[in-house]
Design a protein around this motif. Structure first.
Motif, mmCIF file in Angstrom:
data_model
loop_
_atom_site.group_PDB
_atom_site.id
_atom_site.type_symbol
_atom_site.label_atom_id
_atom_site.label_comp_id
_atom_site.label_asym_id
_atom_site.label_seq_id
_atom_site.Cartn_x
_atom_site.Cartn_y
_atom_site.Cartn_z
ATOM 1 N N ILE A 203 0.886 -1.168 0.000
ATOM 2 C CA ILE A 203 0.000 0.000 0.000
ATOM 3 C C ILE A 203 0.925 1.220 0.000
ATOM 4 N N PHE A 231 -3.011 0.461 -3.814
ATOM 5 C CA PHE A 231 -2.269 -0.747 -3.458
ATOM 6 C C PHE A 231 -1.907 -1.523 -4.710
ATOM 7 N N CYS A 257 6.165 2.465 1.061
ATOM 8 C CA CYS A 257 5.056 1.517 0.995
ATOM 9 C C CYS A 257 4.936 0.779 2.317
#
Ligand code: CMP
Length: 300
Positions: A203, A231, A257
């Motif tokens: 994500i 994502f 991320c």
């Protein structure tokens, strides 16, 4: 442990605890004492910026000690191992035999050596009989390093801003937050390579990425840009799938991320089942999500 009236207040044995063994022991105390300790911490220039969760843990772990009038609590130049909060009495602070000040209840002292890993910067003597709260270096440092709760709160907040997660119950978000790993990429880094095997789901929490795909020969075709809250990598979670596209970090300031691997993800599959169920009938805007989550194995 309650009565400490020795000349040297800080036995060396307290320096030899094994850090890794450190378990935080909570000492019961009255609400009044809890308030006093908290207020003392918030009044201390070096400690007032601690997180509330850390302050609460320090309050929980402090244990009572008493010193008789005239005893030495801290000796200048010693290796320090304890931070104190004064509950009752008065202490005198001096340096090189010169009087500096007198401290009354509601004050923290002994924090400098522990916070800055230096020798005791002053001498502290009990001017009257004193009742203090104390916390050992190891316990203090364990709490200082315990940023997990803070991290969890940040991630949970972030997940609430991610469309697919935002309507999940708080406890599910907390579970997901607990397993997320933060990874940082520089501009141009290949986060995922087409054709490689992978078992991680990402994500984007900062920056953005480019999705590209090799069509024929060596041409990489730009597919789209994904931004914060988007994502990718979810297909690999089904099994040892080959990555179907390249994901390239695309932000001069770097891209961050939050990552979950397959094993951990599988343990959370029921949480994601909830996501899938929640969104599967929500029409067009969820089409991409449906398509992607439809492929997940939800057998667990
Ligand atoms: P530490 O150096 O660990 O041990 C001695 C403590 O005395 C120090 O932390 C402070 O809490 C306190 N201290 C140091 N200098 C002063 C000062 N000038 N006035 C009051 N307290 C002090």
């Amino acid at each position: 442990r309650l009565k400490r009236t020795a000349i040297s207040a800080e036995p060396l044995s307290s320096l030899t605890h094994d850090d890794s063994e450190m378990k935080l022991v909570k000492i019961p105390k009255t609400q009044k004492s809890r308030e006093l300790i908290k207020t003392a911490i918030l009044d201390n220039d070096f400690m007032k910026n601690l997180e509330m969760t850390q302050i609460r843990e320090i309050v929980d772990c402090m244990y009572p000690v008493e010193y008789a009038a005239g005893s030495l609590i801290i000796k200048e130049g010693d290796v320090g191992s304890i931070v104190y909060v004064m509950e009752e009495g008065r202490v005198e602070v001096s340096r090189e035999n010169k009087y500096l000040s007198t401290m009354a209840p509601g004050k923290v002292f002994g924090e400098l050596a522990i916070l800055y890993n230096c020798k005791r910067t002053a001498t502290i003597k009990a001017a009257t009989d004193c009742r203090l709260w104390a916390i050992e270096r190891q316990c203090f440092q364990t709490i200082m390093m315990r940023t997990g709760l803070i991290r969890q709160a940040e991630y949970t907040d972030f997940l609430k801003s991610v469309p697919i997660f935002k309507d999940l119950p708080e406890d599910t978000l907390i579970k997901i937050s607990d397993v997320l790993e933060e990874t940082h990429y520089q501009n141009g880094d290949y986060i995922i390579r087409q054709g490689a095997r992978g078992d991680t789901f990402f994500i984007i929490s900062k920056g953005q990425v480019k999705v590209t795909q090799k069509q024929n020969s060596n041409d990489e075709k730009f597919i789209r840009t994904l931004v914060k809250g988007d994502f990718f990598g979810e297909k690999a979670l089904q099994g040892d799938d080959l990555r179907t596209a390249n994901i390239i970090a695309d932000n001069p300031e770097g891209t961050t991320c939050l990552v979950i691997d397959r094993e951990t993800f599988n343990q959370l599959i029921s949480a994601l089942d909830e996501i899938r169920t929640k969104y599967k009938d929500e029409g067009e805007s969820r089409a991409r999500l449906n398509e992607e989550f439809a492929q997940l194995r939800l057998s667990d």
